[in-house]
Design a protein around this motif. Structure first.
Motif, PDB file in Angstrom:
ATOM      1  N   LEU A  65       0.770  -1.217  -0.070  1.00  0.00           N
ATOM      2  CA  LEU A  65       0.055   0.091   0.085  1.00  0.00           C
ATOM      3  C   LEU A  65       0.609   1.142   0.204  1.00  0.00           C
ATOM      4  CD1 LEU A  65      -3.201   0.796   0.011  1.00  0.00           C
ATOM      5  CD2 LEU A  65      -2.937   1.114   2.158  1.00  0.00           C
ATOM      6  N   ARG A  66       1.653   1.739   0.966  1.00  0.00           N
ATOM      7  CA  ARG A  66       2.528   2.519   1.315  1.00  0.00           C
ATOM      8  C   ARG A  66       3.602   2.173   2.128  1.00  0.00           C
ATOM      9  NH1 ARG A  66      -2.192   5.079   1.953  1.00  0.00           N
ATOM     10  NH2 ARG A  66      -1.571   5.027   4.222  1.00  0.00           N
ATOM     11  N   PHE A 105      -0.701   0.570  12.142  1.00  0.00           N
ATOM     12  CA  PHE A 105      -1.791  -0.174  12.897  1.00  0.00           C
ATOM     13  C   PHE A 105      -1.386  -1.675  13.613  1.00  0.00           C
ATOM     14  CE2 PHE A 105      -3.782   2.130   9.421  1.00  0.00           C
ATOM     15  CZ  PHE A 105      -4.472   3.080  10.331  1.00  0.00           C
ATOM     16  N   ILE A 117       8.041  10.149   0.191  1.00  0.00           N
ATOM     17  CA  ILE A 117       7.334   9.502  -1.154  1.00  0.00           C
ATOM     18  C   ILE A 117       8.791   9.119  -2.074  1.00  0.00           C
ATOM     19  CG2 ILE A 117       5.360  11.138  -1.176  1.00  0.00           C
ATOM     20  CD1 ILE A 117       6.729  12.965  -3.231  1.00  0.00           C
ATOM     21  N   ASN A 159      11.728   8.542  -4.411  1.00  0.00           N
ATOM     22  CA  ASN A 159      12.898   9.476  -4.550  1.00  0.00           C
ATOM     23  C   ASN A 159      12.588  10.025  -6.093  1.00  0.00           C
ATOM     24  OD1 ASN A 159      14.081   8.489  -2.344  1.00  0.00           O
ATOM     25  ND2 ASN A 159      15.582   7.638  -3.503  1.00  0.00           N
ATOM     26  N   LYS A 160      13.135  11.213  -6.106  1.00  0.00           N
ATOM     27  CA  LYS A 160      12.768  12.106  -7.322  1.00  0.00           C
ATOM     28  C   LYS A 160      13.453  11.453  -8.613  1.00  0.00           C
ATOM     29  CE  LYS A 160      12.747  16.709  -8.964  1.00  0.00           C
ATOM     30  NZ  LYS A 160      13.315  18.061  -8.832  1.00  0.00           N
ATOM     31  N   LEU A 206      13.859   8.127  -9.042  1.00  0.00           N
ATOM     32  CA  LEU A 206      13.326   6.897  -9.129  1.00  0.00           C
ATOM     33  C   LEU A 206      14.316   5.567  -8.648  1.00  0.00           C
ATOM     34  CD1 LEU A 206      10.735   6.856 -12.017  1.00  0.00           C
ATOM     35  CD2 LEU A 206      10.167   6.584  -9.639  1.00  0.00           C
ATOM     36  N   TYR A 239       8.148  14.822   2.006  1.00  0.00           N
ATOM     37  CA  TYR A 239       7.237  15.731   1.514  1.00  0.00           C
ATOM     38  C   TYR A 239       6.205  16.521   2.547  1.00  0.00           C
ATOM     39  CZ  TYR A 239       3.065  18.246  -0.441  1.00  0.00           C
ATOM     40  OH  TYR A 239       2.091  18.913  -0.726  1.00  0.00           O
ATOM     41  N   VAL A 259       1.852  17.363  -5.577  1.00  0.00           N
ATOM     42  CA  VAL A 259       2.981  16.663  -5.011  1.00  0.00           C
ATOM     43  C   VAL A 259       3.530  15.844  -6.265  1.00  0.00           C
ATOM     44  CG1 VAL A 259       3.176  14.429  -3.641  1.00  0.00           C
ATOM     45  CG2 VAL A 259       1.732  16.186  -2.890  1.00  0.00           C
ATOM     46  N   LEU A 260       4.683  15.758  -6.121  1.00  0.00           N
ATOM     47  CA  LEU A 260       5.626  15.128  -7.221  1.00  0.00           C
ATOM     48  C   LEU A 260       5.353  13.618  -7.454  1.00  0.00           C
ATOM     49  CD1 LEU A 260       8.327  16.027  -8.836  1.00  0.00           C
ATOM     50  CD2 LEU A 260       9.346  14.755  -7.213  1.00  0.00           C
ATOM     51  N   PRO A 290       7.096  10.917  -9.254  1.00  0.00           N
ATOM     52  CA  PRO A 290       8.374  10.592  -9.937  1.00  0.00           C
ATOM     53  C   PRO A 290       8.237   9.381 -11.302  1.00  0.00           C
ATOM     54  CG  PRO A 290       9.012  10.846  -7.761  1.00  0.00           C
ATOM     55  CD  PRO A 290       7.331  11.079  -7.886  1.00  0.00           C
ATOM     56  N   GLN A 291       7.239   8.481 -10.644  1.00  0.00           N
ATOM     57  CA  GLN A 291       6.810   7.234 -11.423  1.00  0.00           C
ATOM     58  C   GLN A 291       5.949   7.838 -12.742  1.00  0.00           C
ATOM     59  OE1 GLN A 291       5.206   3.366  -9.846  1.00  0.00           O
ATOM     60  NE2 GLN A 291       4.453   4.803  -8.486  1.00  0.00           N
ATOM     61  N   LYS A 347      -3.709   4.384  -7.567  1.00  0.00           N
ATOM     62  CA  LYS A 347      -4.028   2.993  -7.351  1.00  0.00           C
ATOM     63  C   LYS A 347      -5.430   2.937  -7.453  1.00  0.00           C
ATOM     64  CE  LYS A 347      -0.324   3.014  -4.019  1.00  0.00           C
ATOM     65  NZ  LYS A 347      -0.175   3.581  -2.544  1.00  0.00           N
ATOM     66  N   LEU A 373      -6.767   4.278   6.100  1.00  0.00           N
ATOM     67  CA  LEU A 373      -5.679   3.282   5.894  1.00  0.00           C
ATOM     68  C   LEU A 373      -5.373   3.432   4.434  1.00  0.00           C
ATOM     69  CD1 LEU A 373      -3.695   1.034   6.089  1.00  0.00           C
ATOM     70  CD2 LEU A 373      -5.554  -0.560   5.450  1.00  0.00           C
ATOM     71  N   LEU A 374      -6.408   3.478   3.530  1.00  0.00           N
ATOM     72  CA  LEU A 374      -6.192   3.316   1.975  1.00  0.00           C
ATOM     73  C   LEU A 374      -5.491   4.457   1.358  1.00  0.00           C
ATOM     74  CD1 LEU A 374      -9.518   1.645   1.007  1.00  0.00           C
ATOM     75  CD2 LEU A 374      -7.335   0.416   1.803  1.00  0.00           C
ATOM     76  N   ALA A 375      -5.525   5.794   1.881  1.00  0.00           N
ATOM     77  CA  ALA A 375      -4.770   6.753   1.202  1.00  0.00           C
ATOM     78  C   ALA A 375      -4.247   7.574   2.323  1.00  0.00           C
ATOM     79  CB  ALA A 375      -5.910   7.937   0.615  1.00  0.00           C
ATOM     80  N   ASN A 376      -3.013   8.288   1.995  1.00  0.00           N
ATOM     81  CA  ASN A 376      -2.534   9.245   3.053  1.00  0.00           C
ATOM     82  C   ASN A 376      -2.701  10.402   2.625  1.00  0.00           C
ATOM     83  OD1 ASN A 376      -0.663  10.975   4.437  1.00  0.00           O
ATOM     84  ND2 ASN A 376       1.136   9.667   4.368  1.00  0.00           N
ATOM     85  N   VAL A 383      -2.026  13.268   3.340  1.00  0.00           N
ATOM     86  CA  VAL A 383      -1.085  14.424   3.424  1.00  0.00           C
ATOM     87  C   VAL A 383      -0.652  14.342   1.976  1.00  0.00           C
ATOM     88  CG1 VAL A 383       1.308  15.064   3.911  1.00  0.00           C
ATOM     89  CG2 VAL A 383      -0.169  13.849   5.721  1.00  0.00           C
ATOM     90  N   ILE A 384      -0.752  13.406   1.047  1.00  0.00           N
ATOM     91  CA  ILE A 384      -0.111  13.290  -0.157  1.00  0.00           C
ATOM     92  C   ILE A 384      -1.061  12.850  -1.356  1.00  0.00           C
ATOM     93  CG2 ILE A 384       2.437  13.196   0.041  1.00  0.00           C
ATOM     94  CD1 ILE A 384       2.090  10.112   0.081  1.00  0.00           C
TER      95      ILE A 384
END
Lengths: 235, 80
Positions: A57-58, A65, A103, A105-106, A108, A148, B13-14, B16-17, B40, B65-68, B70-71
């Motif tokens: 997810l991230r 959690f 996030i 890296n710029k 990648l 960020y 927000v940047l 990069p992908q 996503k 959970l599914l989204a942050n 902040v970004i």
């Protein structure tokens, strides 16, 4: 002084972190699993790097959690010393214990090499033994360390002196304002992308990270001498 | 009921992908390509028939959970 090193499924810098505590300050230190529901015996909680829960997810999104994180939140509120490194930093931001987010890296690229860091705030529990403005060499190893935050948050970070480290040379990941590490408003919770536990011996290439461990021991001693048990900046 | 959740990176927000994919598309000759943003897509099966409750609970899932936030931004659709 009792140290805890948290271990999530997918942590991989936990052993380095524990050994760094043993080698730098020689204090009691335990691995504490993600399922633990009591951190009351610990004075410092170290959240190590790795890929907790596979970064699904991230980075850090699922680890925040884990049951132990409720205890980390309590410990932070009590003014205990908390350090998150790399994935540990990502977990602390996801948990809302530190502002902003990390996030991709710029470039990648996964960047894995020593970097020069400027100590911007030498008043946190983890940086007392450094001089403000001092440059130390500590390695990075991350693909998602691009810090960020919104402009308002950045202004707050600056106003409260919450920027702890900045990249002194090239910015390796695109972080806002070259930020490599920050702390919470009270200064007892610090998060950073570079790995101080990998810079505690000349044999490892640098001793630049060792004083983070001696700092927190000194902060603990100062707090004990002053009789304070909790509270902001009460070292 | 099924929830379809879209999580996207905030406009300021940047990404990069997205930039890398945009460059790759240009290199391949797709010169009409402008900005590319990567997000996503999630499909979530819900064991409920109460639409109002589902709406409220999926929103909570996104926020927690599914989204942050902040970004990232999120939106979702409910079907069935």
């Amino acid at each position: 002084m009792n140290f805890a090193v948290l271990v999530f499924p997918g942590s991989n810098c936990d052993i380095d972190m524990l050994k760094a505590v043993e080698d730098t300050v020689g204090q009691p230190v335990d691995y504490v699993r993600h399922t633990a529901d009591d951190l009351s015996k610990y004075d410092a909680i170290l959240v190590p790097g790795g890929f907790s829960y596979g970064d699904y997810l991230r980075c850090g999104a699922i680890a925040r959690f884990a049951p132990v994180m409720n205890e980390v939140r309590k410990a932070a509120a009590e003014g205990k010393f908390i350090l998150g490194v790399c994935n540990g930093f990502q977990i602390l931001t996801e948990a809302g214990l530190l502002p902003g987010a990390l996030i991709r890296n710029k470039s990648l690229k996964f960047r894995c090499h020593p970097v020069d860091l400027r100590v911007e705030n030498a008043n946190t529990a983890f940086t007392l033994d450094y001089e403000e403005g001092e440059v130390v060499t500590i390695p990075i190893a991350h693909g998602e360390g691009n810090y960020y935050c919104s402009e308002e948050t950045l202004a707050q970070l600056k106003a409260n002196n919450q920027i702890v480290f900045r990249y002194a040379g090239e910015n390796p990941n695109g972080s806002v304002d070259n930020i490599a590490g920050i702390c919470n408003e009270a200064g007892n919770v610090v998060g950073m992308m570079p790995h101080p536990e990998r810079a505690v011996s000349e044999l490892l290439g640098s001793t630049g990270g060792a004083r983070m461990f001696t700092s927190v021991l000194n902060a603990f001693k100062k707090r004990a001498e002053s009789g304070a048990t909790t509270g902001a900046r009460a070292y | 009921m099924k929830a379809t959740v879209y999580v996207t990176i905030k406009a300021n927000v940047l990404d990069p992908q997205g930039n890398a994919v945009q460059n790759a598309l240009h290199t391949m000759g797709f010169h009409e390509v402008g900005k590319v943003r990567i997000g996503k897509y999630m499909e979530i099966q819900l064991d409920t028939a109460d639409r109002a409750q589902a709406e409220e609970r999926v929103k909570a899932m996104c926020e927690k959970l599914l989204a942050n936030t902040v970004i990232e931004d999120y939106r979702f659709e409910l079907e069935g």
